[in-house]
Design an enzyme around this catalytic site. Structure first.
Site, PDB file in Angstrom:
ATOM      1  N   LYS A  87       5.893  13.656  -1.045  1.00  0.00           N
ATOM      2  CA  LYS A  87       6.959  13.857  -0.051  1.00  0.00           C
ATOM      3  C   LYS A  87       8.247  13.126  -0.461  1.00  0.00           C
ATOM      4  O   LYS A  87       9.321  13.691  -0.404  1.00  0.00           O
ATOM      5  CB  LYS A  87       6.523  13.334   1.326  1.00  0.00           C
ATOM      6  CG  LYS A  87       5.397  14.095   1.957  1.00  0.00           C
ATOM      7  CD  LYS A  87       5.247  13.699   3.412  1.00  0.00           C
ATOM      8  CE  LYS A  87       4.849  12.251   3.601  1.00  0.00           C
ATOM      9  NZ  LYS A  87       3.423  11.977   3.333  1.00  0.00           N
ATOM     10  N   ARG A 100       5.255  12.116  12.868  1.00  0.00           N
ATOM     11  CA  ARG A 100       3.872  12.052  12.402  1.00  0.00           C
ATOM     12  C   ARG A 100       2.910  12.681  13.395  1.00  0.00           C
ATOM     13  O   ARG A 100       1.770  12.972  13.065  1.00  0.00           O
ATOM     14  CB  ARG A 100       3.445  10.597  12.198  1.00  0.00           C
ATOM     15  CG  ARG A 100       3.909   9.992  10.911  1.00  0.00           C
ATOM     16  CD  ARG A 100       3.301   8.616  10.767  1.00  0.00           C
ATOM     17  NE  ARG A 100       4.101   7.771   9.918  1.00  0.00           N
ATOM     18  CZ  ARG A 100       4.018   7.745   8.599  1.00  0.00           C
ATOM     19  NH1 ARG A 100       3.151   8.502   7.979  1.00  0.00           N
ATOM     20  NH2 ARG A 100       4.782   6.949   7.901  1.00  0.00           N
ATOM     21  N   ARG A 128       0.317   5.474  -8.739  1.00  0.00           N
ATOM     22  CA  ARG A 128       1.746   5.424  -8.432  1.00  0.00           C
ATOM     23  C   ARG A 128       2.288   3.992  -8.363  1.00  0.00           C
ATOM     24  O   ARG A 128       1.595   3.063  -7.947  1.00  0.00           O
ATOM     25  CB  ARG A 128       2.074   6.207  -7.161  1.00  0.00           C
ATOM     26  CG  ARG A 128       1.587   5.596  -5.888  1.00  0.00           C
ATOM     27  CD  ARG A 128       1.990   6.485  -4.722  1.00  0.00           C
ATOM     28  NE  ARG A 128       1.529   5.912  -3.469  1.00  0.00           N
ATOM     29  CZ  ARG A 128       1.673   6.484  -2.295  1.00  0.00           C
ATOM     30  NH1 ARG A 128       2.265   7.661  -2.225  1.00  0.00           N
ATOM     31  NH2 ARG A 128       1.238   5.906  -1.204  1.00  0.00           N
ATOM     32  N   ARG A 133       1.554  -0.699  -4.795  1.00  0.00           N
ATOM     33  CA  ARG A 133       1.157  -1.149  -3.459  1.00  0.00           C
ATOM     34  C   ARG A 133      -0.310  -1.571  -3.465  1.00  0.00           C
ATOM     35  O   ARG A 133      -1.143  -0.902  -4.063  1.00  0.00           O
ATOM     36  CB  ARG A 133       1.376  -0.018  -2.456  1.00  0.00           C
ATOM     37  CG  ARG A 133       2.822   0.105  -2.039  1.00  0.00           C
ATOM     38  CD  ARG A 133       3.065   1.375  -1.273  1.00  0.00           C
ATOM     39  NE  ARG A 133       2.102   1.563  -0.183  1.00  0.00           N
ATOM     40  CZ  ARG A 133       2.279   2.422   0.816  1.00  0.00           C
ATOM     41  NH1 ARG A 133       3.371   3.158   0.857  1.00  0.00           N
ATOM     42  NH2 ARG A 133       1.385   2.564   1.757  1.00  0.00           N
ATOM     43  N   ARG A 178      -6.919   6.532   4.848  1.00  0.00           N
ATOM     44  CA  ARG A 178      -5.620   7.066   5.254  1.00  0.00           C
ATOM     45  C   ARG A 178      -5.682   8.572   5.458  1.00  0.00           C
ATOM     46  O   ARG A 178      -5.034   9.132   6.336  1.00  0.00           O
ATOM     47  CB  ARG A 178      -4.560   6.747   4.193  1.00  0.00           C
ATOM     48  CG  ARG A 178      -3.701   5.535   4.539  1.00  0.00           C
ATOM     49  CD  ARG A 178      -2.525   5.473   3.598  1.00  0.00           C
ATOM     50  NE  ARG A 178      -2.752   4.519   2.532  1.00  0.00           N
ATOM     51  CZ  ARG A 178      -2.133   4.541   1.350  1.00  0.00           C
ATOM     52  NH1 ARG A 178      -1.273   5.490   1.076  1.00  0.00           N
ATOM     53  NH2 ARG A 178      -2.378   3.641   0.449  1.00  0.00           N
TER      54      ARG A 178
END
Ligand SMILES: [Zn+2]
Length: 248
Positions: free
Chosen positions: A48, A123, A160, A193, A204
């Site tokens: 995104k 969301r 990532r 992260r 998640r």
């Protein structure tokens, strides 16, 4: 006398016609001039942020990450930030209206008139409705749903990294920086992260499916949803995205 009346009538009808045509074209123009609100939807790691930023440059629309906005307000200790912090300290969720206030405060300050790309908001269906009420029919909404397989998603997320300074995202496997661990744009260090692990990602995903999937159905019913196959390379996915938007 009769001739004059006929001429007058003819003149009147022509004039009315001209006015009517003008009204029609200006109302058409208004629809076209409506601001465009693109909502990036998709599970965490579907791309995104990356695609939103790319699209932002192409459409010349600002890319707004509500997560960044949130952190910025808290850091700068704005009134909205202070209020948000109260909820966080008490362990409560920040109310949707507060997030919307931050968003519209940001839009107003920056004088964004043509629209924007939203990343991270809404969301939930409730948030979508809150946003819609606030937009008050002044914007054309397009919800872009990035659809991706779970296995590919896991592979992407665990690889990532992000720039510690300018927040440019990278991926060590799919979109590596030129020099390992260093941002191409500003030379700052890249970081990963802590919660980008398989276990956390799976958790998640469950949360995403419960909360955000109904949002996809919601936009679909309103005919505002565009689905994008997000399983290919960056280039392929972006090309799919442009096709979904009728830009290619
Ligand atoms: Zn950077």
């Amino acid at each position: 006398m009769k001739k004059i009346i006929i001429y007058l009538l003819f003149f009147l009808i022509t004039a009315l016609g001209v006015i009517f045509m003008h009204q029609m074209s200006s109302s058409k123009k208004n629809i076209k001039d409506k601001e465009l609100v693109v909502i990036m939807l998709g599970p965490p790691g579907a791309g995104k942020g990356t695609h939103g930023i790319k699209l932002s440059a192409q459409l010349n629309l600002p890319h707004i990450s509500t997560g960044d906005l949130f952190r910025e307000n808290i850091k700068k200790e704005t009134d909205l930030g202070k209020e948000a912090l109260k909820y966080i300290k008490e362990g409560n969720l920040t109310p949707d209206n507060l997030v919307i206030d931050m968003l519209f405060d940001h839009i107003k300050k920056n004088n964004y008139k043509n629209g924007y790309i939203l990343d991270g908001f809404p969301r939930t269906v409730n948030q979508a409705q809150t946003l819609e009420n606030r937009l008050n029919n002044k914007a054309k909404i397009i919800a872009l749903s990035l659809d991706i397989d779970k296995s590919l998603l896991l592979d992407r997320i665990t690889n990532r990294v992000m720039c510690s300074k300018c927040h440019t995202p990278y991926n060590n496997k799919f979109m590596p920086p030129k020099k390992e661990g260093i941002c191409d744009k500003c030379g700052a260090e890249l970081f990963q992260r802590k919660d980008d692990t398989k276990e956390v990602v799976e958790q998640r995903l469950v949360a995403y499916n419960n909360e955000t999937k109904p949002l996809i159905d919601y936009y679909n019913k309103k005919d505002e949803l565009k689905s994008v196959d997000a399983n290919g390379s960056m280039e392929v996915v972006y090309s799919n995205l442009l096709k979904a938007l009728d830009l290619k």
